[in-house]
Design a protein around this motif. Structure first.
Motif, PDB file in Angstrom:
ATOM      1  N   GLN A  26       2.332   1.798  -3.405  1.00 16.97           N
ATOM      2  CA  GLN A  26       1.291   2.262  -4.335  1.00 16.97           C
ATOM      3  C   GLN A  26       0.965   3.732  -4.103  1.00 16.97           C
ATOM      4  N   GLN A  27       0.863   4.110  -2.828  1.00 14.54           N
ATOM      5  CA  GLN A  27       0.530   5.500  -2.505  1.00 14.54           C
ATOM      6  C   GLN A  27       1.609   6.473  -2.976  1.00 14.54           C
ATOM      7  N   ASN A  28       2.872   6.046  -2.895  1.00 23.77           N
ATOM      8  CA  ASN A  28       3.989   6.909  -3.268  1.00 23.77           C
ATOM      9  C   ASN A  28       4.441   6.700  -4.709  1.00 23.77           C
ATOM     10  N   LYS A  29       3.728   5.823  -5.439  1.00 30.72           N
ATOM     11  CA  LYS A  29       4.079   5.503  -6.823  1.00 30.72           C
ATOM     12  C   LYS A  29       5.551   5.120  -6.927  1.00 30.72           C
ATOM     13  N   LYS A  89       0.832  -1.211   0.000  1.00 26.42           N
ATOM     14  CA  LYS A  89       0.000   0.000   0.000  1.00 26.42           C
ATOM     15  C   LYS A  89       0.864   1.258   0.000  1.00 26.42           C
ATOM     16  N   LEU A  90       1.956   1.225   0.793  1.00 23.35           N
ATOM     17  CA  LEU A  90       2.845   2.377   0.875  1.00 23.35           C
ATOM     18  C   LEU A  90       3.497   2.664  -0.475  1.00 23.35           C
TER      19      LEU A  90
END
Length: 419
Positions: free
Chosen positions: A288-291, A285-286
């Motif tokens: 994905q959130q930060n691309k 998730k981390l």
């Protein structure tokens, strides 16, 4: 009562007993997920089965009431017939024996066995009939429902309807054994269930294997590293690998530094620092959130413990992902009938699992690599030919330097018989 009438009544009661018995088995053993899938596709009988199964207490009361009525009726009629045939002395005894055998075979065992073979199909077949019986016995069912509520209040029962992870894994094993899913699908589902329990420490690349470039390295040298390694990203560090200051992407380097005149610092992205105890579900998730595709694992002193990539996370779910630049390196392989070879960097849990030792609870699960386990057991850096034993396995150092075990030979012995 004539013999013909009595026999007709008994046969009818046996048929109804078989109906109620088979219905009980079908509804208690059917796969609700399968029935729900059929109902969602427009199967009206499957939808009715699902409604009946959701009110299983009322359904069970109906079945038990109906089954007891027909069994008692058949026994009573049989007693009357046998008394008429054999007299009051022998009639009741013979009636009991014959009725018990006939009811067990034709009213219980046989119908339940047949219903067990295809519970969903049988439940769909009898759904309208049993639904009518539920409606007929509604007043009686109401009394039993209230009685159940009273019992629940007295004995303080609190049923747990949740499904544990272990139960889910067991369901996957059963589905795989029954042929509902193949081995590859089973492995994928198991990986998905256990995915959030895996820690970063189990999948990361350790510091000694991390390749980066120092800040200020000439562009042609950076290009050479990209070319020779095939990596798409490289960490940039200042003075030491413990001080990673950024991540550069190969595409950005060629497009904007070599061709566009930008500096390496101008295309760097800030590194993401995480702890080794972080769960890979949270890490995904981390990222994905930060691309981002890359995270740096910080040790307890603020240095670099290692790195972990998005590919490492996905491989935990779907297995090894190889591309055209990867060099396949075996970590553990068989060399003889009872001999194996393993690299010092091989995952210790995976090696033990190959011998059937999983979740032993003896502390072995605390170690990530064979080198780490052997070093801890010997309390010094292992040297060539030193041996460490685990149950019936001997780990023999074949190649080592002044820092770690590079290669170990594993010899498997027969387990000693247990008393």
């Amino acid at each position: 009562m004539s013999s013909t009438t009595g026999i007709i009544i008994i046969v009818f009661c046996l048929i109804m007993s078989a109906f109620f018995s088979s219905t009980e088995t079908a509804y208690s053993s059917l796969n609700r997920i399968r029935v729900k899938s059929m109902a969602e596709k427009g199967d009206k009988r499957a939808a009715l089965v699902l409604r009946l199964a959701e009110e299983y207490d009322k359904l069970l009361s109906t079945i038990l009431i109906g089954n007891n009525i027909v069994n008692i009726a058949s026994a009573s009629v049989a007693t009357v017939l046998f008394i008429g045939w054999m007299g009051e002395q022998r009639g009741p005894t013979m009636s009991t024996v014959v009725t018990t055998v006939v009811v067990l075979i034709f009213g219980e065992i046989s119908p339940k066995t047949l219903a067990k073979e295809a519970p969903e199909s049988f439940a769909r077949l009898v759904a309208p009939v049993i639904h009518a019986f539920v409606w007929v016995f509604t007043p009686v069912n109401f009394i039993f429902v209230q009685w159940k509520k009273l019992l629940s209040m007295v004995f303080k029962t609190s049923p747990d309807s949740s499904i544990s992870e272990e139960e889910l894994l067991t369901m996957v094993d059963e589905a795989e054994n029954e042929g509902g899913i193949d081995e590859q699908e089973g492995d994928l589902i198991r990986s998905a269930i256990e995915f959030s329990d895996v820690e970063v420490a189990e999948i990361f690349t350790p510091r000694v294997s991390v390749l980066g470039v120092e800040q200020g390295t000439p562009n042609d040298e950076i290009a050479r590293v990209f070319r020779e390694t095939g990596y798409s990203r490289l960490p940039i560090y200042r003075d030491t690998i413990d001080n990673i200051i950024g991540i550069i992407h190969e595409k950005d380097f060629y497009n904007f530094v070599l061709s566009g005149g930008k500096t390496v610092e101008g295309i760097m992205t800030a590194p993401i620092f995480i702890a080794k105890t972080m769960k890979i579900g949270a890490l995904l998730k981390l990222l994905q959130q930060n691309k981002a595709h890359f995270a740096v694992i910080a040790d307890e002193y603020g240095g670099t413990l290692g790195i972990v990539t998005l590919e490492d996370v996905l491989e935990e779910l779907v297995g090894e992902i190889w591309d055209e630049h990867d060099r396949v390196v075996e970590q553990f392989w068989k060399t003889g009938e009872h001999e194996y070879q393993a690299r010092g960097s091989a995952d210790f849990d995976d090696v033990l699992a190959a011998f059937g030792y999983e979740e032993e609870g003896d502390g072995s699960e605390e170690y990530t690599t064979i080198n780490g386990w052997m070093t801890d057991q010997l309390e010094h850096i292992p040297q060539r030919d030193e041996v460490v034993s685990y149950k019936n396995l001997d780990f023999i150092v074949q190649d080592a330097d002044n820092r770690c075990v590079r290669m170990a030979r594993i010899v498997e012995h027969e387990l000693a018989p247990t008393e």
